[in-house]
Design a protein around this motif. Structure first.
Motif, PDB file in Angstrom:
ATOM      1  N   ARG A 210      10.526   9.779  -1.171  1.00 44.52           N
ATOM      2  CA  ARG A 210       9.671   8.747  -1.748  1.00 44.52           C
ATOM      3  C   ARG A 210       8.655   9.413  -2.666  1.00 44.52           C
ATOM      4  NH1 ARG A 210       5.692   4.674   1.668  1.00 44.52           N
ATOM      5  NH2 ARG A 210       5.519   3.026   0.095  1.00 44.52           N
ATOM      6  N   VAL A 211       8.549   8.929  -3.890  1.00 52.61           N
ATOM      7  CA  VAL A 211       7.615   9.484  -4.866  1.00 52.61           C
ATOM      8  C   VAL A 211       6.660   8.386  -5.301  1.00 52.61           C
ATOM      9  CG1 VAL A 211       7.359  10.573  -7.130  1.00 52.61           C
ATOM     10  CG2 VAL A 211       9.323  11.144  -5.690  1.00 52.61           C
ATOM     11  N   ARG A 212       5.350   8.632  -5.112  1.00 52.82           N
ATOM     12  CA  ARG A 212       4.351   7.647  -5.552  1.00 52.82           C
ATOM     13  C   ARG A 212       3.253   8.346  -6.348  1.00 52.82           C
ATOM     14  NH1 ARG A 212       2.021   4.159  -0.999  1.00 52.82           N
ATOM     15  NH2 ARG A 212       2.228   6.037   0.263  1.00 52.82           N
ATOM     16  N   ILE A 213       2.646   7.577  -7.238  1.00 57.58           N
ATOM     17  CA  ILE A 213       1.632   8.106  -8.145  1.00 57.58           C
ATOM     18  C   ILE A 213       0.248   7.568  -7.771  1.00 57.58           C
ATOM     19  CG2 ILE A 213       0.955   8.389 -10.557  1.00 57.58           C
ATOM     20  CD1 ILE A 213       3.692   9.551  -9.893  1.00 57.58           C
ATOM     21  N   VAL A 214      -0.748   8.463  -7.777  1.00 59.97           N
ATOM     22  CA  VAL A 214      -2.141   8.064  -7.582  1.00 59.97           C
ATOM     23  C   VAL A 214      -2.783   7.971  -8.953  1.00 59.97           C
ATOM     24  CG1 VAL A 214      -4.361   8.666  -6.552  1.00 59.97           C
ATOM     25  CG2 VAL A 214      -2.234   9.187  -5.337  1.00 59.97           C
ATOM     26  N   ARG A 215      -3.248   6.785  -9.328  1.00 60.77           N
ATOM     27  CA  ARG A 215      -3.747   6.549 -10.680  1.00 60.77           C
ATOM     28  C   ARG A 215      -5.046   7.304 -10.967  1.00 60.77           C
ATOM     29  NH1 ARG A 215      -1.889   1.177  -9.645  1.00 60.77           N
ATOM     30  NH2 ARG A 215      -0.336   0.497 -11.178  1.00 60.77           N
ATOM     31  N   GLY A 216      -5.221   7.646 -12.248  1.00 61.97           N
ATOM     32  CA  GLY A 216      -6.501   8.166 -12.722  1.00 61.97           C
ATOM     33  C   GLY A 216      -6.605   9.669 -12.683  1.00 61.97           C
ATOM     34  N   ASP A 217      -7.267  10.249 -13.676  1.00 67.06           N
ATOM     35  CA  ASP A 217      -7.500  11.685 -13.704  1.00 67.06           C
ATOM     36  C   ASP A 217      -8.399  12.126 -12.553  1.00 67.06           C
ATOM     37  OD1 ASP A 217      -5.967  11.846 -15.932  1.00 67.06           O
ATOM     38  OD2 ASP A 217      -7.639  11.905 -17.343  1.00 67.06           O
ATOM     39  N   ALA A 218      -9.201  11.190 -12.034  1.00 68.54           N
ATOM     40  CA  ALA A 218     -10.108  11.528 -10.937  1.00 68.54           C
ATOM     41  C   ALA A 218      -9.349  11.882  -9.668  1.00 68.54           C
ATOM     42  CB  ALA A 218     -11.062  10.372 -10.657  1.00 68.54           C
ATOM     43  N   SER A 219      -8.052  11.537  -9.639  1.00 73.32           N
ATOM     44  CA  SER A 219      -7.256  11.821  -8.441  1.00 73.32           C
ATOM     45  C   SER A 219      -7.201  13.315  -8.144  1.00 73.32           C
ATOM     46  CB  SER A 219      -5.829  11.283  -8.613  1.00 73.32           C
ATOM     47  OG  SER A 219      -5.177  11.950  -9.686  1.00 73.32           O
ATOM     48  N   THR A 220      -7.334  14.146  -9.182  1.00 74.44           N
ATOM     49  CA  THR A 220      -7.270  15.589  -8.964  1.00 74.44           C
ATOM     50  C   THR A 220      -8.485  16.110  -8.207  1.00 74.44           C
ATOM     51  OG1 THR A 220      -8.312  16.003 -11.113  1.00 74.44           O
ATOM     52  CG2 THR A 220      -5.903  15.956 -11.044  1.00 74.44           C
ATOM     53  N   THR A 263      -4.651  12.146   4.117  1.00 68.90           N
ATOM     54  CA  THR A 263      -3.342  11.695   3.651  1.00 68.90           C
ATOM     55  C   THR A 263      -3.281  10.173   3.607  1.00 68.90           C
ATOM     56  OG1 THR A 263      -2.229  13.650   4.534  1.00 68.90           O
ATOM     57  CG2 THR A 263      -0.867  11.725   4.116  1.00 68.90           C
ATOM     58  N   LYS A 264      -3.790   9.525   4.647  1.00 64.03           N
ATOM     59  CA  LYS A 264      -3.797   8.055   4.668  1.00 64.03           C
ATOM     60  C   LYS A 264      -4.643   7.488   3.546  1.00 64.03           C
ATOM     61  CE  LYS A 264      -2.882   7.510   9.622  1.00 64.03           C
ATOM     62  NZ  LYS A 264      -3.398   6.989  10.916  1.00 64.03           N
ATOM     63  N   ALA A 265      -5.757   8.146   3.239  1.00 61.74           N
ATOM     64  CA  ALA A 265      -6.619   7.679   2.147  1.00 61.74           C
ATOM     65  C   ALA A 265      -5.908   7.806   0.806  1.00 61.74           C
ATOM     66  CB  ALA A 265      -7.922   8.481   2.145  1.00 61.74           C
ATOM     67  N   ILE A 266      -5.202   8.912   0.609  1.00 55.84           N
ATOM     68  CA  ILE A 266      -4.466   9.104  -0.651  1.00 55.84           C
ATOM     69  C   ILE A 266      -3.321   8.101  -0.737  1.00 55.84           C
ATOM     70  CG2 ILE A 266      -3.067  10.723  -1.989  1.00 55.84           C
ATOM     71  CD1 ILE A 266      -4.673  12.997  -0.746  1.00 55.84           C
ATOM     72  N   GLN A 267      -2.639   7.863   0.377  1.00 54.84           N
ATOM     73  CA  GLN A 267      -1.562   6.870   0.389  1.00 54.84           C
ATOM     74  C   GLN A 267      -2.084   5.485   0.037  1.00 54.84           C
ATOM     75  OE1 GLN A 267      -0.183   7.675   4.419  1.00 54.84           O
ATOM     76  NE2 GLN A 267       1.790   8.370   3.618  1.00 54.84           N
ATOM     77  N   ALA A 268      -3.267   5.157   0.550  1.00 56.83           N
ATOM     78  CA  ALA A 268      -3.852   3.847   0.268  1.00 56.83           C
ATOM     79  C   ALA A 268      -4.202   3.706  -1.210  1.00 56.83           C
ATOM     80  CB  ALA A 268      -5.093   3.634   1.127  1.00 56.83           C
ATOM     81  N   ALA A 269      -4.563   4.835  -1.859  1.00 59.09           N
ATOM     82  CA  ALA A 269      -4.932   4.804  -3.274  1.00 59.09           C
ATOM     83  C   ALA A 269      -3.720   4.866  -4.196  1.00 59.09           C
ATOM     84  CB  ALA A 269      -5.868   5.973  -3.593  1.00 59.09           C
ATOM     85  N   ALA A 270      -2.568   5.201  -3.652  1.00 57.20           N
ATOM     86  CA  ALA A 270      -1.372   5.373  -4.480  1.00 57.20           C
ATOM     87  C   ALA A 270      -0.778   4.029  -4.883  1.00 57.20           C
ATOM     88  CB  ALA A 270      -0.334   6.200  -3.731  1.00 57.20           C
ATOM     89  N   ALA A 271      -0.145   4.022  -6.031  1.00 56.71           N
ATOM     90  CA  ALA A 271       0.575   2.830  -6.486  1.00 56.71           C
ATOM     91  C   ALA A 271       1.791   2.612  -5.588  1.00 56.71           C
ATOM     92  CB  ALA A 271       1.006   3.012  -7.935  1.00 56.71           C
TER      93      ALA A 271
END
Length: 290
Positions: A210-220, A263-271
């Motif tokens: 599964r591949v998902r993207i976290v929007r925004g340059d701030a994600s880094t 990880t859960k926080a990043i998953q929640a922010a991902a598209a």
């Protein structure tokens, strides 16, 4: 053979299956045996233990005591330098953290985790993860890195021999979370990025990836790259990330809990899956037009 499993000498109670040091020791013992072309059963017979016990040691499911390790290495006629290196690994089995030297670019311990994990999460804020890189993408990244020529050659060979998650060589379920900057590159040519992004589309069609993207340059800026390896066999959760000294393996439950929360926080922010594929498709269209 007369080996009694109930009376087997085991490691201290503080040592747990799935801890990085236990895995590293098992790998080292197996490499020493395989280098001398001795079967597991033959070696177990020679040191008078049950083959299942030796197998558990090599797989990192159980940890031997120091005298057990010494018996194995003595039977294998291991030379002094290798003997000392394996004993050094043994002295790290009683803690949940281990650092694999950065000079060991093949990362045998990392490979072991990949071969045994039930589920793997990987956060990659700025670069396509190693497991999903095309050959041209990897080569471009290496050419723009600070690695020397010899290190680049060893790294390339290690990548070539790496187990393929696409072909189903690894048993785990993979969940990749990529920062939006991954979709762009100032070092890769448009054609290299086109091939790489199309490859991401292809692998996302597989049931175990599964591949998902976290929007925004701030994600880094959320947190540096890390991976989470979960194993139902050992019950351990291990966090893997890079440091200045090498690859860090951390199975401490408190640290694992913090990373799982992240990880859960990043998953929640991902598209969502579909939105992520649309973002990749849009980037491909932009590259084609230019």
């Amino acid at each position: 053979m007369g080996a009694d499993l109930t009376n087997l000498k085991v490691a201290p109670a503080s040592t747990k299956p799935g801890w990085p040091g236990v895995f590293a020791l098992g790998l080292a013992l197996r490499r020493a045996r395989m280098a001398r072309r001795i079967s597991l059963r033959v070696l177990a017979y020679r040191v008078d233990i049950h083959p299942a016990v030796l197998s558990a040691w090599e797989l990192g499911l159980r940890a031997p005591k120091l005298e057990d390790v010494a018996r194995l290495l003595g039977c294998l006629h291991v030379k002094k330098a290798e003997y000392q290196e394996i004993i050094k690994i043994f002295r790290q089995i009683d803690g949940p953290t281990l650092i694999e030297p950065v000079s060991d670019l093949a990362n045998p311990l990392l490979w072991h985790y990949e071969m045994t994990a039930t589920r793997i999460f990987e956060w990659a804020p700025a670069l396509v993860p190693n497991r999903l890189q095309t050959a041209d993408y990897t080569q471009t990244i290496l050419e723009h890195s600070v690695l020397g020529e010899d290190e680049m050659s060893r790294h390339s060979l290690a990548c070539a021999a790496h187990p393929s998650i696409v072909d189903g060589d690894l048993p785990g379920i993979f969940d990749f979370l990529l920062g939006e900057p991954v979709l762009r590159s100032v070092t890769c040519s448009p054609q290299v990025m086109l091939d790489q992004l199309r490859y991401l589309q292809k692998v996302n069609e597989l049931s175990h990836i599964r591949v998902r993207i976290v929007r925004g340059d701030a994600s880094t800026n959320i947190v540096p790259p890390f991976s989470v390896y979960e194993s139902t066999r050992t019950g351990a959760t291990t966090i893997v990330h890079q440091s200045l000294h090498g690859v860090v393996y951390d199975a401490d439950p408190q640290n694992a809990g913090r990373y799982l929360a992240t990880t859960k926080a990043i998953q929640a922010a991902a598209a969502s899956d579909s939105e992520s594929m649309l973002m990749i498709a849009a980037t491909i269209n932009q590259l084609v037009l230019h």
